[in-house]
Design an enzyme around this catalytic site. Sequence first.
Site, PDB file in Angstrom:
ATOM      1  N   THR A  44      61.076 -24.240  -9.512  1.00 30.82           N
ATOM      2  CA  THR A  44      62.087 -25.202  -9.308  1.00 30.82           C
ATOM      3  C   THR A  44      62.258 -26.273 -10.586  1.00 30.82           C
ATOM      4  O   THR A  44      63.326 -26.654 -11.058  1.00 30.82           O
ATOM      5  CB  THR A  44      61.633 -26.175  -8.200  1.00 30.82           C
ATOM      6  OG1 THR A  44      61.552 -25.196  -6.974  1.00 30.82           O
ATOM      7  CG2 THR A  44      62.612 -27.167  -7.756  1.00 30.82           C
ATOM      8  N   TYR A 107      68.400 -21.932   1.799  1.00 33.75           N
ATOM      9  CA  TYR A 107      69.838 -22.265   2.320  1.00 33.75           C
ATOM     10  C   TYR A 107      70.297 -21.300   3.447  1.00 33.75           C
ATOM     11  O   TYR A 107      70.746 -21.737   4.339  1.00 33.75           O
ATOM     12  CB  TYR A 107      70.805 -21.842   1.236  1.00 33.75           C
ATOM     13  CG  TYR A 107      72.101 -21.935   1.586  1.00 33.75           C
ATOM     14  CD1 TYR A 107      72.738 -23.513   1.816  1.00 33.75           C
ATOM     15  CD2 TYR A 107      73.212 -20.971   1.977  1.00 33.75           C
ATOM     16  CE1 TYR A 107      74.147 -23.477   2.044  1.00 33.75           C
ATOM     17  CE2 TYR A 107      74.553 -21.028   2.230  1.00 33.75           C
ATOM     18  CZ  TYR A 107      74.972 -22.380   2.458  1.00 33.75           C
ATOM     19  OH  TYR A 107      76.149 -22.800   3.014  1.00 33.75           O
ATOM     20  N   TYR A 133      55.290 -19.881  -1.420  1.00 34.33           N
ATOM     21  CA  TYR A 133      55.719 -21.227  -1.770  1.00 34.33           C
ATOM     22  C   TYR A 133      56.421 -21.983  -0.710  1.00 34.33           C
ATOM     23  O   TYR A 133      57.554 -21.440  -0.429  1.00 34.33           O
ATOM     24  CB  TYR A 133      56.478 -21.359  -3.233  1.00 34.33           C
ATOM     25  CG  TYR A 133      57.149 -22.829  -3.621  1.00 34.33           C
ATOM     26  CD1 TYR A 133      56.357 -23.717  -3.271  1.00 34.33           C
ATOM     27  CD2 TYR A 133      57.853 -22.807  -4.663  1.00 34.33           C
ATOM     28  CE1 TYR A 133      56.965 -24.836  -3.691  1.00 34.33           C
ATOM     29  CE2 TYR A 133      58.344 -23.877  -5.250  1.00 34.33           C
ATOM     30  CZ  TYR A 133      57.868 -24.939  -4.561  1.00 34.33           C
ATOM     31  OH  TYR A 133      58.384 -26.124  -5.437  1.00 34.33           O
ATOM     32  N   ARG A 138      63.255 -28.918   0.147  1.00 34.16           N
ATOM     33  CA  ARG A 138      64.283 -28.286  -0.572  1.00 34.16           C
ATOM     34  C   ARG A 138      64.993 -26.997  -0.104  1.00 34.16           C
ATOM     35  O   ARG A 138      65.952 -26.776  -0.512  1.00 34.16           O
ATOM     36  CB  ARG A 138      63.571 -27.858  -2.123  1.00 34.16           C
ATOM     37  CG  ARG A 138      63.174 -29.218  -2.966  1.00 34.16           C
ATOM     38  CD  ARG A 138      63.089 -28.878  -4.200  1.00 34.16           C
ATOM     39  NE  ARG A 138      64.267 -28.735  -5.058  1.00 34.16           N
ATOM     40  CZ  ARG A 138      64.484 -29.454  -6.188  1.00 34.16           C
ATOM     41  NH1 ARG A 138      63.786 -30.439  -6.720  1.00 34.16           N
ATOM     42  NH2 ARG A 138      65.632 -29.211  -6.828  1.00 34.16           N
ATOM     43  N   LYS A 161      51.220 -22.159  -2.335  1.00 34.74           N
ATOM     44  CA  LYS A 161      51.751 -23.559  -2.755  1.00 34.74           C
ATOM     45  C   LYS A 161      52.371 -24.242  -1.637  1.00 34.74           C
ATOM     46  O   LYS A 161      53.464 -23.775  -1.186  1.00 34.74           O
ATOM     47  CB  LYS A 161      52.417 -23.423  -4.147  1.00 34.74           C
ATOM     48  CG  LYS A 161      52.926 -24.823  -4.465  1.00 34.74           C
ATOM     49  CD  LYS A 161      54.101 -24.569  -5.663  1.00 34.74           C
ATOM     50  CE  LYS A 161      54.540 -26.003  -6.092  1.00 34.74           C
ATOM     51  NZ  LYS A 161      55.632 -25.942  -7.045  1.00 34.74           N
ATOM     52  N   ILE A 203      49.991 -27.238  -8.440  1.00 35.36           N
ATOM     53  CA  ILE A 203      51.381 -26.723  -9.316  1.00 35.36           C
ATOM     54  C   ILE A 203      52.192 -27.968  -9.564  1.00 35.36           C
ATOM     55  O   ILE A 203      52.801 -28.572  -8.638  1.00 35.36           O
ATOM     56  CB  ILE A 203      51.897 -25.582  -8.765  1.00 35.36           C
ATOM     57  CG1 ILE A 203      51.217 -24.565  -8.605  1.00 35.36           C
ATOM     58  CG2 ILE A 203      53.254 -25.185  -9.753  1.00 35.36           C
ATOM     59  CD1 ILE A 203      51.452 -23.232  -7.888  1.00 35.36           C
TER      60      ILE A 203
END
Length: 292
Positions: A44, A107, A133, A138, A161, A203
């Site tokens: 990202t 999305y 992740y 997001r 993550k 991270i």
Amino acid sequence: MFHGSMVALVTPMREDGSIDDDSLAGLIEFHISHGTDALVAVGTTGESATLDEKEHCALIRRVVELVDGRLPVIAGTGANATTEAISLTRCAMQAGADACLLVTPYYNKPTQEGLYLHHRAVAEAVPIPQILYNVPGRTAVDMLPETVERLSHIANIIGLKEATGDLGRLEQILDRCGGRLDLYSGDDATAREFMLRGGKGVISVTANVAPRAMREMCAAALAGDRTRAEALDAPLQALHRDLFVEANPIPVKWALYEMGLIPPGIRLPLTPLSSQYHETLRAALRQAGVLD
């Protein structure tokens, strides 16, 4: 396999949006010299969403080449199409990355079964070690602990993550997955406590600008030294907060430009940091001791 301060590396760009190879090389040397434990490329923070597949693969290859075995390279290869995630993950393996980081498909809002089948398909198609992740803020989808538990039984899925910032979630996953997965924080503000409670590292966005301090804080937390970890983390608190005054990586790219490490470029639809936040971020950099 991986631990400590793992930087979510930015992708340096010129003002026209082209990738700046010289600055990339300089950033990698900066991190090696300051003790960063691993590089996470093209995630990202590396603006993966605005790189096409050819650029994405080329950037992974270049990072691996520049690192030259001096520290682990984890390649961001997640996508909202399973076929694309497989293609990017295969490319990263062929480039010599040590592992891949795969964000949950964004999305299109898959079900938990869809998340499981997506990650299983990538893991079965490409044998490289893979880190899940989860960042629902997001992606608009939250990988629940029970789904993580199912995926933890796949041999080359080695870590997660977890970027919710919810420390209760950490405890749930530790209970469910035992020693099968290494858990990494994706939230700088809670990373210290995450590691003190059993996580293996972070991270980190903050590590882009304060790599030595983050590495030392992580080492203390992983050693269980709460007092030292808290003392080392205190000057970084403003960075943990203010590097998110606008969408990541807008603030961190501006901070690195202010430090003289990269050009000011960023790709649309992201825009340079609003001037109203410049002094806020300068103050956070000074508090962390990385800007005079």
